[in-house]
Design a protein around this motif. Structure first.
Motif, PDB file in Angstrom:
ATOM      1  N   THR A  37       0.838  -1.200   0.000  1.00 39.83           N
ATOM      2  CA  THR A  37       0.000   0.000   0.000  1.00 39.83           C
ATOM      3  C   THR A  37       0.871   1.248   0.000  1.00 39.83           C
ATOM      4  N   ILE A 154      -5.244   1.308  -4.955  1.00 40.03           N
ATOM      5  CA  ILE A 154      -5.113  -0.157  -4.980  1.00 40.03           C
ATOM      6  C   ILE A 154      -3.674  -0.525  -4.638  1.00 40.03           C
ATOM      7  N   VAL A 170      -6.562  -8.149   1.834  1.00 40.48           N
ATOM      8  CA  VAL A 170      -7.192  -6.879   1.475  1.00 40.48           C
ATOM      9  C   VAL A 170      -7.716  -6.245   2.760  1.00 40.48           C
ATOM     10  N   GLN A 200     -14.529   0.421  -4.501  1.00 38.74           N
ATOM     11  CA  GLN A 200     -13.088   0.492  -4.257  1.00 38.74           C
ATOM     12  C   GLN A 200     -12.524  -0.875  -3.908  1.00 38.74           C
ATOM     13  N   GLU A 204      -9.946  -3.664  -6.029  1.00 37.72           N
ATOM     14  CA  GLU A 204      -8.775  -4.387  -5.521  1.00 37.72           C
ATOM     15  C   GLU A 204      -8.894  -5.871  -5.845  1.00 37.72           C
ATOM     16  N   ARG A 207      -8.133  -6.506  -9.405  1.00 39.02           N
ATOM     17  CA  ARG A 207      -6.690  -6.501  -9.673  1.00 39.02           C
ATOM     18  C   ARG A 207      -6.079  -7.853  -9.318  1.00 39.02           C
TER      19      ARG A 207
END
Length: 526
Positions: A37, A154, A170, A200, A204, A207
């Motif tokens: 992050t 992300i 996550v 949002q 993630e 991805r």
């Protein structure tokens, strides 16, 4: 800027799962979500390399390549964090440190050039500005402000070696609405849960899906249901996303026990393929729960709450603590009885530690009860770092005995069996993934150890066949939970050996301190 993101080693602990990971040829349970992050928050024209030392060592070429080394760690990672800071400085690198440990005890990492404390969304921009100005050192703090996590980008999952990890991670929310005296989460992240938007979090997951991940995901929120309204909004969106892709992920998370009071929420979690939840139970002693301000665990009978969650269909893991103020003798036995009654397979059991800057820490410091010479690292193999209200020897003996009993191989296998048989059936069926060679090898190794070699052999086959007969959709969960036992059966010996050694040293020191004053008086008199 060429940045080496460095994640220190974890010692052998409850969460390290070495023996279970070895079965699957994995190096670590979870990736360093904080560092990837950070990589997403820093300027994207910087270059990044990530080395998780739980996976592999840093190469000389990587040390030479780096212009800046950024480290993040929890308190349990302290020994290796300090060693890596020294190594980076020895090699002439600029060093920046952040994360929970540095935020709680910045004076212990003062050797670093830059301290990026509190939450990175607030302090990383300060750090970047300092770098652009040419500052060679700095301390960056949020001054009590909390970031809006809906602006968090992300994480840079592309920096990870997926083959090294058992699960991905996550985060949906930060903060917890409760006020437990011993907990550092409310100190670090506050008591008002802040959540990302559903879109949002789905981005993630998109991805991770695009990068090819299939399997477990740990929703790392310290209390996933801290904001139930927003969680339900997420789950409504997540349900369709998962169904469209054939349920490629299975979720694990942490929640407060009041999850049991919301059948709708549990059902929504199961429809999104949540399979396991970690509960902070701490103790079945209501007086201790009230004293430590964990009032949410006193609102309904704990045994019934755990059983409701299990029967709905969520496998339960839980945290337990011994050593609260005012605790009556026999707490270890009471925890054993509670665990057996609720059938919780994996009780994460530890002696109480006063973590830095918590309400407990400040109270004990004011009372003069902190043991300054006892290091605090959040692990299960350390004596308490304060003077408890009953003898520390009594607490430690109860803890060792209870830990040893809870993870006796036959006792553990029985508990896993009863828990799986109590569990409700899954609500969804994941898309079948090809069985890998590592999974076949892991299964055969587990059968050899628990089903042939050890005295558990008869129980293993009896329980396994009964699960196949009466709860067939959970046979894989039964096998996986049995595999977790490989770690704890080894780790209980580590706990016993290390704590017995520390206790002997502590008692010897106590005896020495009692004898020395008498010797001094006799010397003066003579």
């Amino acid at each position: 800027m060429r940045v080496l993101l460095l994640y220190p080693l974890f010692p052998k602990s409850f969460w390290s799962f070495e023996e279970a990971l070895e079965l699957l040829n994995r190096k670590a349970m979870f990736p360093p979500l904080g560092l990837i992050t950070v990589a997403a928050l820093l300027p994207q024209d910087w270059e990044f390399k990530l080395v998780d030392r739980n996976v592999r060592a840093v190469t000389d070429a990587e040390w030479e390549w780096a212009e800046m080394v950024i480290l993040s760690a929890m308190i349990v990672q302290k020994p290796d964090l300090l060693e890596q800071i020294r190594e980076a400085k020895r090699r002439g690198k600029r060093v920046a440190v952040g994360g929970p440990y540095a935020t709680a005890l910045p004076q212990e990492v003062a050797e670093a050039d830059y301290l990026i404390l509190d939450e990175g969304e607030m302090t990383l921009p300060q750090f970047v500005e300092a770098i652009e100005r040419g500052d060679t050192q700095g301390i960056f703090r949020a001054n009590g402000e909390k970031p809006d996590v809906t602006q968090t980008p992300i994480p840079r999952y592309d920096l990870l070696d997926f083959n090294a990890y058992d699960s991905m991670s996550v985060q949906f929310s930060r903060g917890c609405p409760f006020q437990c005296e011993f907990c550092d989460i409310i100190v670090l992240y506050g008591r008002k849960p802040r959540t990302k938007t559903p879109q949002q979090l789905l981005a993630e997951l998109d991805r991770l899906y695009e990068l090819g991940w299939r399997g477990g995901i740990f929703m790392v929120d310290d209390n996933f249901i801290g904001n139930k309204r927003n969680v339900k909004l997420l789950l409504k969106e997540l349900k369709g996303w998962m169904a469209e892709r054939g349920y490629p992920f299975g979720f694990v998370t942490e929640a407060s026990v009041d999850l049991a009071d919301d059948p709708e929420l549990m059902e929504m979690m199961l429809e999104c393929n949540f399979g396991t939840v970690f509960l902070g139970i701490e103790t079945p002693d209501e007086d201790s729960l009230e004293f430590t301000k964990k009032f949410q665990n006193t609102r309904s009978p704990l045994v019934e709450a755990v059983q409701r969650i299990t029967k709905t269909g969520l496998r339960v893991m839980a945290g337990f603590i011994i050593g609260f103020d005012g605790e009556k003798p026999g707490a270890g036995d009471r925890i054993i009885r509670f665990v057996e009654q609720t059938t919780i397979p994996n009780p994460f059991f530890s002696m109480l530690q006063a973590l830095p800057d918590t309400a407990l820490w400040h109270r004990l410091k004011k009372e003069g009860r902190l043991r300054e010479t006892q290091d605090v690292n959040g692990n299960q193999t350390n004596l308490m770092n304060f003077v408890p209200t009953r003898p520390i020897e009594e607490i430690t003996r109860e803890y060792i005995d209870a830990f040893w009993t809870l993870y006796d191989p036959e006792v553990y296998l029985d508990r896993v069996y009863r828990h799986i048989m109590m569990m409700g059936a899954p609500r969804v069926k994941s898309t079948a993934q090809p069985i890998t060679f590592d999974q076949i090898r892991a299964g055969l190794t587990l059968i050899w150890r628990q089903g042939i070699k050890r005295k558990t052999r008869w129980k293993f086959w009896h329980h396994f066949l009964n699960v196949l007969r009466h709860n067939p959709r959970l046979w894989i969960k039964f096998v996986i939970t049995c595999a977790y036992g490989e770690h704890f059966m080894v780790y209980r010996e580590v706990v016993r050996n290390q704590l017995e050694k520390q206790l002997a040293e502590f008692l010897a020191e106590e005896q020495r301190l009692q004898v020395e004053p008498d010797s001094s008086i006799q010397s003066i008199a003579s």
